[in-house]
Design an enzyme around this catalytic site. Structure first.
Site, PDB file in Angstrom:
ATOM      1  N   HIS A 176       0.290   5.325   6.794  1.00 40.47           N
ATOM      2  CA  HIS A 176       0.075   5.634   5.320  1.00 40.47           C
ATOM      3  C   HIS A 176       0.422   7.212   5.067  1.00 40.47           C
ATOM      4  O   HIS A 176      -0.366   7.978   5.823  1.00 40.47           O
ATOM      5  CB  HIS A 176      -1.065   5.197   4.501  1.00 40.47           C
ATOM      6  CG  HIS A 176      -1.441   3.886   4.490  1.00 40.47           C
ATOM      7  ND1 HIS A 176      -2.222   3.244   5.448  1.00 40.47           N
ATOM      8  CD2 HIS A 176      -0.825   2.854   3.716  1.00 40.47           C
ATOM      9  CE1 HIS A 176      -2.094   1.936   5.196  1.00 40.47           C
ATOM     10  NE2 HIS A 176      -1.321   1.677   4.141  1.00 40.47           N
ATOM     11  N   GLY A 196      -2.138  -4.008   1.017  1.00 44.97           N
ATOM     12  CA  GLY A 196      -2.190  -5.397   1.501  1.00 44.97           C
ATOM     13  C   GLY A 196      -1.186  -6.460   1.244  1.00 44.97           C
ATOM     14  O   GLY A 196      -1.016  -7.584   1.744  1.00 44.97           O
ATOM     15  N   ASP A 246      -4.530   6.760  10.114  1.00 46.71           N
ATOM     16  CA  ASP A 246      -4.067   5.636  10.644  1.00 46.71           C
ATOM     17  C   ASP A 246      -2.682   5.289  11.269  1.00 46.71           C
ATOM     18  O   ASP A 246      -2.234   4.283  11.730  1.00 46.71           O
ATOM     19  CB  ASP A 246      -4.329   4.295   9.610  1.00 46.71           C
ATOM     20  CG  ASP A 246      -3.442   4.686   8.055  1.00 46.71           C
ATOM     21  OD1 ASP A 246      -2.515   5.524   8.209  1.00 46.71           O
ATOM     22  OD2 ASP A 246      -3.725   4.153   7.107  1.00 46.71           O
ATOM     23  N   SER A 301       0.799  -1.288  -0.001  1.00 43.51           N
ATOM     24  CA  SER A 301       0.075  -0.117   0.010  1.00 43.51           C
ATOM     25  C   SER A 301       0.981   1.179   0.018  1.00 43.51           C
ATOM     26  O   SER A 301       0.516   2.283  -0.354  1.00 43.51           O
ATOM     27  CB  SER A 301      -0.869   0.044   1.247  1.00 43.51           C
ATOM     28  OG  SER A 301      -0.238  -0.246   2.533  1.00 43.51           O
ATOM     29  N   ASN A 355       3.782  -5.563   5.671  1.00 39.56           N
ATOM     30  CA  ASN A 355       2.596  -6.445   6.099  1.00 39.56           C
ATOM     31  C   ASN A 355       3.045  -7.755   6.768  1.00 39.56           C
ATOM     32  O   ASN A 355       2.254  -8.194   7.757  1.00 39.56           O
ATOM     33  CB  ASN A 355       1.563  -6.530   4.945  1.00 39.56           C
ATOM     34  CG  ASN A 355       0.999  -5.502   4.506  1.00 39.56           C
ATOM     35  OD1 ASN A 355       0.490  -4.662   5.345  1.00 39.56           O
ATOM     36  ND2 ASN A 355       1.008  -5.083   3.111  1.00 39.56           N
TER      37      ASN A 355
END
Length: 240
Positions: A218, A105, A215, A68, A134
């Site tokens: 990012h 992801g 979040d 991402s 991830n």
């Protein structure tokens, strides 16, 4: 059956007709010969001209295999660091293009499963691998992540592509041993395979909370040019 006797006058008219016809044929033959001579002279020049202008070579590709952070999560398609890099390459590196095959992801296992298809489809000259975050956030075994990255690097090199490996770091709450070993994976792989390494993608903005979305994972759009410039330090030397 009767045949009409030809008179002297008729013979003279026929003779003049034959003479005119012969003259026309001579003219026609002369024109064809002249045209043939012109073609014989012009064709080598035409062939030489065609030979001097070879067909344009297809642009060499930079293939980005990321998660991402490279897919531009939460951003417009033109705002991510990969898109900004593509714009810079289009302006400063004629004959190059960027293919962003990043997926939000994505894990190293996903990248390893896709790499052969992407290499075959895009035939890149440079492969940028930005994966592993991830894996770390999920606490996946580091040996497994390293094996997946190793597979991607080997496949890329075997295809004839140069490789830029982009590393990541884990938050300290995962424990010092894990976070240190996670970072060491990238350094060890780059050294083992002799590929370019950018140790930490987010280094220019890591300590700036305002550079991240809600979040806290990012980067926001305004931070993307810094990431582009950071990656460029290692990518630009490969575009030769």
């Amino acid at each position: 059956m009767f045949f009409k006797k030809t008179t002297a006058r008729g013979s003279g008219t026929a003779h003049r007709g034959y003479a005119r016809l012969a003259h026309r044929l001579q003219c026609a033959i002369g024109w064809v010969a002249a045209a043939s001579l012109m073609l014989a002279v012009a064709f080598p020049a035409f062939a030489q001209s065609a030979k001097a202008a070879p067909a344009a070579q297809p642009a060499r590709a930079v293939l980005v295999m990321g998660d991402s952070l490279s897919a531009g999560y939460g951003l417009a398609a033109s705002q991510g660091w990969v898109a900004l890099t593509a714009d810079r390459i289009a302006k400063t590196k004629p004959g190059w293009r960027v293919v962003n095959a990043s997926i939000s992801g994505e894990t190293t296992a996903g990248g390893a499963s896709r790499i052969e298809g992407e290499l075959k489809r895009n035939k890149p000259a440079v492969v940028v691998i930005e994966l592993g975050a991830n894996d770390g956030l999920r606490g996946l075994p580091l040996a497994q992540s390293r094996a997946n990255l190793d597979r991607m690097i080997v496949a890329s090199k075997n295809s004839g592509a140069k490789v830029l490996l982009i590393g990541m770091r884990m938050p300290p709450n995962l424990g010092r041993e894990y976070t240190q070993a996670f970072s060491d994976n990238y350094t060890a792989l780059a050294k083992q395979h002799g590929v370019a390494l950018l140790p930490f993608l987010l280094e220019p903005i890591a300590t700036d909370r305002t550079a991240f979305q809600d979040d806290n994972l990012h980067p926001v759009a305004s931070a993307q040019p810094k990431l582009r410039d950071h990656v460029w330090t290692q990518l630009a030397p490969l575009l030769r």
